[in-house]
Design an enzyme around this catalytic site. Structure first.
Site, PDB file in Angstrom:
ATOM      1  N   PRO A 202       2.930  -5.571  -2.937  1.00 40.65           N
ATOM      2  CA  PRO A 202       3.458  -5.159  -4.243  1.00 40.65           C
ATOM      3  C   PRO A 202       4.927  -4.754  -4.135  1.00 40.65           C
ATOM      4  O   PRO A 202       5.334  -4.166  -3.141  1.00 40.65           O
ATOM      5  CB  PRO A 202       2.617  -3.933  -4.607  1.00 40.65           C
ATOM      6  CG  PRO A 202       1.422  -3.984  -3.738  1.00 40.65           C
ATOM      7  CD  PRO A 202       1.794  -4.750  -2.513  1.00 40.65           C
ATOM      8  N   GLY A 203       5.680  -5.117  -5.148  1.00 44.29           N
ATOM      9  CA  GLY A 203       7.067  -4.653  -5.210  1.00 44.29           C
ATOM     10  C   GLY A 203       8.066  -5.486  -4.446  1.00 44.29           C
ATOM     11  O   GLY A 203       9.225  -5.122  -4.341  1.00 44.29           O
ATOM     12  N   GLU A 422       6.888  20.660  13.431  1.00 43.92           N
ATOM     13  CA  GLU A 422       7.883  19.586  13.283  1.00 43.92           C
ATOM     14  C   GLU A 422       8.728  19.436  14.535  1.00 43.92           C
ATOM     15  O   GLU A 422       8.999  18.320  14.979  1.00 43.92           O
ATOM     16  CB  GLU A 422       8.773  19.838  12.058  1.00 43.92           C
ATOM     17  CG  GLU A 422       8.046  19.796  10.711  1.00 43.92           C
ATOM     18  CD  GLU A 422       7.196  18.552  10.512  1.00 43.92           C
ATOM     19  OE1 GLU A 422       7.518  17.506  11.103  1.00 43.92           O
ATOM     20  OE2 GLU A 422       6.180  18.641   9.793  1.00 43.92           O
ATOM     21  N   ASP A 498      -1.261  13.244  10.651  1.00 38.80           N
ATOM     22  CA  ASP A 498      -0.845  12.764  11.967  1.00 38.80           C
ATOM     23  C   ASP A 498      -2.037  12.200  12.725  1.00 38.80           C
ATOM     24  O   ASP A 498      -1.961  11.143  13.343  1.00 38.80           O
ATOM     25  CB  ASP A 498      -0.276  13.924  12.810  1.00 38.80           C
ATOM     26  CG  ASP A 498       0.964  14.530  12.185  1.00 38.80           C
ATOM     27  OD1 ASP A 498       1.618  13.823  11.411  1.00 38.80           O
ATOM     28  OD2 ASP A 498       1.249  15.705  12.474  1.00 38.80           O
TER      29      ASP A 498
HETATM   30  P1  ADP Z   1       5.973  -7.641  -7.557  1.00 43.22           P
HETATM   31  O1  ADP Z   1       5.716  -8.489  -8.734  1.00 43.22           O
HETATM   32  O2  ADP Z   1       6.122  -8.405  -6.278  1.00 43.22           O
HETATM   33  O3  ADP Z   1       5.033  -6.503  -7.401  1.00 43.22           O
HETATM   34  P2  ADP Z   1       8.368  -7.103  -8.977  1.00 43.22           P
HETATM   35  O4  ADP Z   1       8.897  -8.468  -9.076  1.00 43.22           O
HETATM   36  O5  ADP Z   1       7.704  -6.570 -10.185  1.00 43.22           O
HETATM   37  O6  ADP Z   1       7.410  -6.964  -7.740  1.00 43.22           O
HETATM   38  O7  ADP Z   1       9.559  -6.145  -8.515  1.00 43.22           O
HETATM   39  C1  ADP Z   1       9.794  -4.920  -9.118  1.00 43.22           C
HETATM   40  C2  ADP Z   1      11.269  -4.612  -9.167  1.00 43.22           C
HETATM   41  O8  ADP Z   1      11.785  -4.411  -7.855  1.00 43.22           O
HETATM   42  C3  ADP Z   1      12.094  -5.741  -9.733  1.00 43.22           C
HETATM   43  O9  ADP Z   1      12.183  -5.645 -11.104  1.00 43.22           O
HETATM   44  C4  ADP Z   1      13.441  -5.543  -9.059  1.00 43.22           C
HETATM   45  O10 ADP Z   1      14.211  -4.587  -9.762  1.00 43.22           O
HETATM   46  C5  ADP Z   1      13.082  -4.962  -7.730  1.00 43.22           C
HETATM   47  N1  ADP Z   1      13.035  -5.996  -6.698  1.00 43.22           N
HETATM   48  C6  ADP Z   1      11.954  -6.370  -5.988  1.00 43.22           C
HETATM   49  N2  ADP Z   1      12.250  -7.314  -5.097  1.00 43.22           N
HETATM   50  C7  ADP Z   1      13.559  -7.577  -5.245  1.00 43.22           C
HETATM   51  C8  ADP Z   1      14.466  -8.483  -4.599  1.00 43.22           C
HETATM   52  N3  ADP Z   1      14.050  -9.309  -3.630  1.00 43.22           N
HETATM   53  N4  ADP Z   1      15.751  -8.475  -4.998  1.00 43.22           N
HETATM   54  C9  ADP Z   1      16.173  -7.652  -5.963  1.00 43.22           C
HETATM   55  N5  ADP Z   1      15.376  -6.788  -6.601  1.00 43.22           N
HETATM   56  C10 ADP Z   1      14.080  -6.728  -6.260  1.00 43.22           C
HETATM   57 ZN    ZN Z   2       2.969  16.346  11.757  1.00 46.44          ZN
END
Ligand code: ADP
Ligand code: ZN
Ligand code: MG
Length: 604
Positions: A202-203, A422, A498
Site C-alpha cells: 500500500p502507498g 533506550e 522488542d
Molecule cells: P497505492 O494505490 O499504491 O496504495 P497511491 O497511488 O494511492 O498508493 O499513493 C498515495 C499517494 O502517495 C499518492 O497520491 C502520492 O502523493 C504519493 N506517492 C506514492 N507513490 C509515489 C511515487 N512513486 N511518486 C510520487 N508520489 C507518490
Molecule cells: Zn526497546
C-alpha cells in the site's frame, strides 16, 4: 445501492422549498390582506367604511373605502353565517355578492390532481437531473456502472508525477503503446495483452500510476474501484461488470482500470461464509475478460496489494497476464519522490533531500508525501515561510513514531527505566560490529505509544542481510530489556514490542533463511502474504516445529546473554549516558558516539 447522499440532497431540497413557500405565503398575505374580527366588520358597516363585500362559504372578503391611506389592505373575516348580515348590508347600501363554488368535475380533477402531479414530476425531473449531473450517475441506476470516465489528461497526473518506479513506468508505457499502435502489433501477429496487474505494498503509488496512464494515454479511461462492484443485491455487481465492458467496447480503444481488485477477485477456495454476490461478480469479470477481443484495443489494468488472495483464475494467461511490480522505493527512488513532492512546497535552498531519503528506509511514496506535508505544517507552526531541514527531520519522526505527546508525564522512576532501556539498545548497537549507527535516542513519549525510542539508520541501502547482522539485530533489540535487568535487577512490560520483533527475526533465521546449523538450507515456512502480515504457512511436521521453537529460543538466549554481558562490562558508561538522557531527554547520534568514544579512550 442506496446512496444516502442523494437522499440527503432530496431532503435538503424539500426542506428548502417548504421554507421558501411558507415565507412567501406569510409575506404576501401579510402585505395584501389582513384578518379582522367580525365585530369590527359590523362596526365598519355601521360606520359606512366599506366599499364592497364578497361572501364565500367560509370567508367574508371586505374591500374598505379608499379614503384613509392606511386602509389599503383587503380585509377578511370568518363567515359566521349571520342571518342579519344581508339586512345590515342592504340598509348600509353596500354592494355584496357571493363567489360561486366551481362544481365542474373535469376542471376540479385537473386542478386537484393532474396539475399537482405534473408539478411534482417537473420538480422531480429538474431535481434529479441536477443531481445526476452532480453525482455522475442516475438516482435509480441500480446495476448501472459507476465507473468514472476520464478524458485525455483529465486526471492531471502524468508519468512525471510518479517517481522512483522506473520499471513499472516502462511496462505501462508499453501497454499505452499497444493501444496507440495496435495495428503494428497485430500485423506481426503478436497477441495483445489483455490486462496488467499492478502489484505492490500500500502507498507505493499504484493508483497514482494508473492515473498517470490515464493522463498519458490519449484514449478514454474507465476507472472503478473493486469495492464499487460489490453490491447489496446479488447480481448487481455482475450487471455492472457487463455494463462496464459493453461501454468500454463501444469506446475502444480504451483502458479499464479496476482499483483494489482484491475486493472482488478474492479466491473462491477458502471462503467459508460464501459471498454469492462477490462470486457472481468475479465470474462475470472472468467471462468478460475471456469474451472480448483484445485486438479491438481494450486493456484492463488492475491494482492490488494482496496478489496472493486473488483467485488463480484471474491470474492465468489470457487474463491478467502481466504483472507490474510496484515495489518500495530504494534510496534513489525515495530521493526522487521527495523531490517531486518538494516541488509543491516552498523549501529552503540548502535542504538536503538525500539525507532525508537516507533517514527513511522502507518508507513508501505515501509516507514520503506525508513527510513533506508534515514538514510544511511544522514550518507554518514555527512561523517560517520556507521548509528547512529540521522540519523534514522532525517530520520523519512524526510519521515513524507519532507526534510528541507533551501531556504524558512520566514519573521520575519510569523515566529512569525508559532511559536505561533506550541506552541499552544504543550501547549494544555501539559495541557490536554489524549494526547500523545510532541516529538518535529520546525519551519523549510519542502518540503512537512509544515511551521512548532509539533510532538507528543504515549508512547505505542494504539489499542483503548477513547472518551476523541478523544476530546483532536481535541482540540490539534485546539490549533494552537487558539494561533494565543490569541496572534495576527488575524487568518491566516496556519491552513487548522488542521481544516480538526479536523473536520474529530469530524465527525467520531458522525457518526462512536457512541460517541455523540444525536445518541447513531447508525451507520450513512459506510466507503466505508477501505484503501484509498474514500468517506464514508451516511447511513441516509437528516434531520439526518443536525443534524450530528450540532453535529460535537458543538464538534468543544467546543474544540476551551477549547483550547483558556488553552492558555489564560497560556499566559505568551505561549509567552516565542514561543520566545524561534523563537530563536532556534527547541525545543525537553524535553526542552519543562522542561519549562512547571518550569512554573507550579513557579505558585504554
Ligand atoms: P497505492 O494505490 O499504491 O496504495 P497511491 O497511488 O494511492 O498508493 O499513493 C498515495 C499517494 O502517495 C499518492 O497520491 C502520492 O502523493 C504519493 N506517492 C506514492 N507513490 C509515489 C511515487 N512513486 N511518486 C510520487 N508520489 C507518490
Ligand atoms: Zn526497546
Ligand atoms: Mg490505491
Amino acid at each position: 445501492m442506496f446512496n444516502d447522499k442523494k437522499y440527503k440532497y432530496v431532503a435538503y431540497y424539500a426542506i428548502g422549498v417548504t421554507i421558501i413557500i411558507l415565507i412567501l405565503n406569510y409575506v404576501l398575505t401579510d402585505i395584501k390582506t389582513q384578518d379582522i374580527k367580525y365585530s369590527e366588520f359590523l362596526k365598519m358597516i355601521n360606520d359606512k367604511q366599506i366599499q364592497e363585500v364578497q361572501i364565500t362559504k367560509d370567508k367574508i372578503i371586505i374591500q374598505p373605502k379608499q379614503t384613509s391611506a392606511e386602509n389599503k389592505k383587503i380585509l377578511y373575516t370568518a363567515n359566521l353565517n349571520d342571518r342579519n348580515l344581508v339586512d345590515s348590508l342592504n340598509t348600509a347600501g353596500i354592494p355584496y355578492g357571493g363567489i360561486i363554488q366551481d362544481d365542474n368535475p373535469v376542471k376540479n380533477f385537473i386542478t386537484g390532481w393532474i396539475l399537482p402531479i405534473a408539478i411534482f414530476m417537473l420538480l422531480g425531473r429538474f431535481l434529479f437531473g441536477f443531481l445526476d449531473k452532480k453525482m455522475g450517475s442516475g438516482v435509480m441506476s441500480f446495476g448501472k456502472n459507476t465507473a468514472k470516465i476520464y478524458g485525455e489528461n483529465e486526471t492531471g497526473k502524468t508519468f512525471a508525477d510518479v517517481a522512483g518506479q522506473e520499471e513499472a513506468k516502462e511496462s505501462l508505457v508499453e501497454i499505452v503503446d499497444f493501444l496507440h499502435n495496435s495495428k503494428k502489433y497485430v500485423e506481426i501477429g503478436a497477441r495483445l495483452p489483455k490486462g496488467a496487474l499492478l502489484v505492490g505494498p500500500p502507498g507505493t503509488g499504484k493508483t497514482l500510476l494508473a492515473k498517470a496512464v490515464a493522463g498519458e494515454a490519449k484514449v478514454p479511461f474507465f476507472s472503478i474501484s473493486g469495492s464499487g462492484f460489490v453490491e447489496m443485491f446479488v447480481g448487481m455487481g455482475a450487471a455492472r461488470v457487463r455494463d462496464l465492458f459493453k461501454q468500454a467496447e463501444e469506446k475502444a480503444p480504451c483502458i479499464i482500470f479496476i482499483d483494489e481488485i482484491d475486493a472482488i477477485g478474492k479466491s473462491r477456495e477458502n471462503n467459508m461464509s460464501g459471498n454469492d454476490e462477490r462470486e457472481q461478480t468475479l465470474n462475470q469479470l472472468l467471462a468478460e475478460m475471456d469474451g472480448f477481443d483484445s485486438s479491438k484495443g481494450v486493456v484492463i489494468l488492475a491494482a492490488t496489494n494482496r496478489p496472493e488472495v486473488l483467485d488463480k483464475a484471474l491470474l492465468r494467461p489470457g487474463r491478467f497476464d502481466r504483472r507490474v511490480i510496484v515495489d518500495r522505493p530504494d534510496l534513489k527512488g525515495r530521493e526522487a519522490i521527495l523531490r517531486v513532492h518538494a516541488k509543491g512546497v516552498k523549501i529552503a535552498e540548502n535542504v538536503d533531500l538525500l539525507s532525508i531519503a537516507k533517514g527513511t528506509p522502507g518508507a513508501v511514496g505515501a509516507d514520503l508525501a506525508n513527510i513533506v506535508n508534515e514538514a510544511a505544517l511544522r514550518a507554518v507552526k514555527n512561523s517560517r515561510s520556507v521548509v528547512i531541514q529540521e522540519d523534514l527531520e522532525d517530520a520523519i519522526e512524526v510519521i515513524i513514531a507519532g507526534k510528541e505527546k507533551k501531556d504524558r508525564i512520566l514519573s521520575d522512576k519510569e523515566k529512569r527505566q525508559v532511559a536505561f532501556h533506550e541506552v541499552g539498545h544504543a550501547l549494544t548497537a555501539a559495541f557490536l560490529k554489524n549494526t547500523d549507527p545510532v541516529h538518535k535516542i529520546t525519551i519523549v513519549p510519542r502518540t503512537m505509544g512509544a515511551l521512548g525510542y532509539t533510532m538507528q539508520l543504515p549508512e547505505e541501502e542494504k539489499y542483503l542481510v548477513t547472518r551476523e547482522e541478523m544476530m546483532d539485530e536481535v541482540t540490539v533489540l534485546l539490549g533494552g530489556r537487558s539494561a533494565e535487568e543490569v541496572e534495576f535487577n527488575s524487568i518491566s512490560t516496556g519491552a513487548s514490542n522488542d521481544i516480538e520483533k526479536a523473536t520474529q527475526t530469530a524465527r525467520n533465521m531458522v525457518t526462512v533463511y536457512g541460517m541455523s546449523d540444525r536445518f541447513d538450507m531447508m525451507g520450513l515456512e512459506n510466507p503466505s502474504s508477501r505484503y501484509l502480515d498474514g500468517r506464514p504457512v508451516r511447511n513441516c511436521s509437528e516434531q520439526t516445529s518443536t525443534i524450530i521453537d528450540e532453535e529460535t529460543l537458543s538464538i534468543i538466549k544467546y543474544a540476551h546473554e551477549k547483550a547483558v554481558k556488553i552492558l555489564n562490562e560497560n556499566r559505568k558508561l551505561l549509567t552516565s549516558i542514561a543520566e545524561r538522557l534523563i537530563d536532556k531527554e534527547t541525545l543525537t547520534g553524535e553526542e552519543f558516539m562522542l561519549m562512547v568514544k571518550d569512554y573507550k579512550e579513557s579505558c585504554q
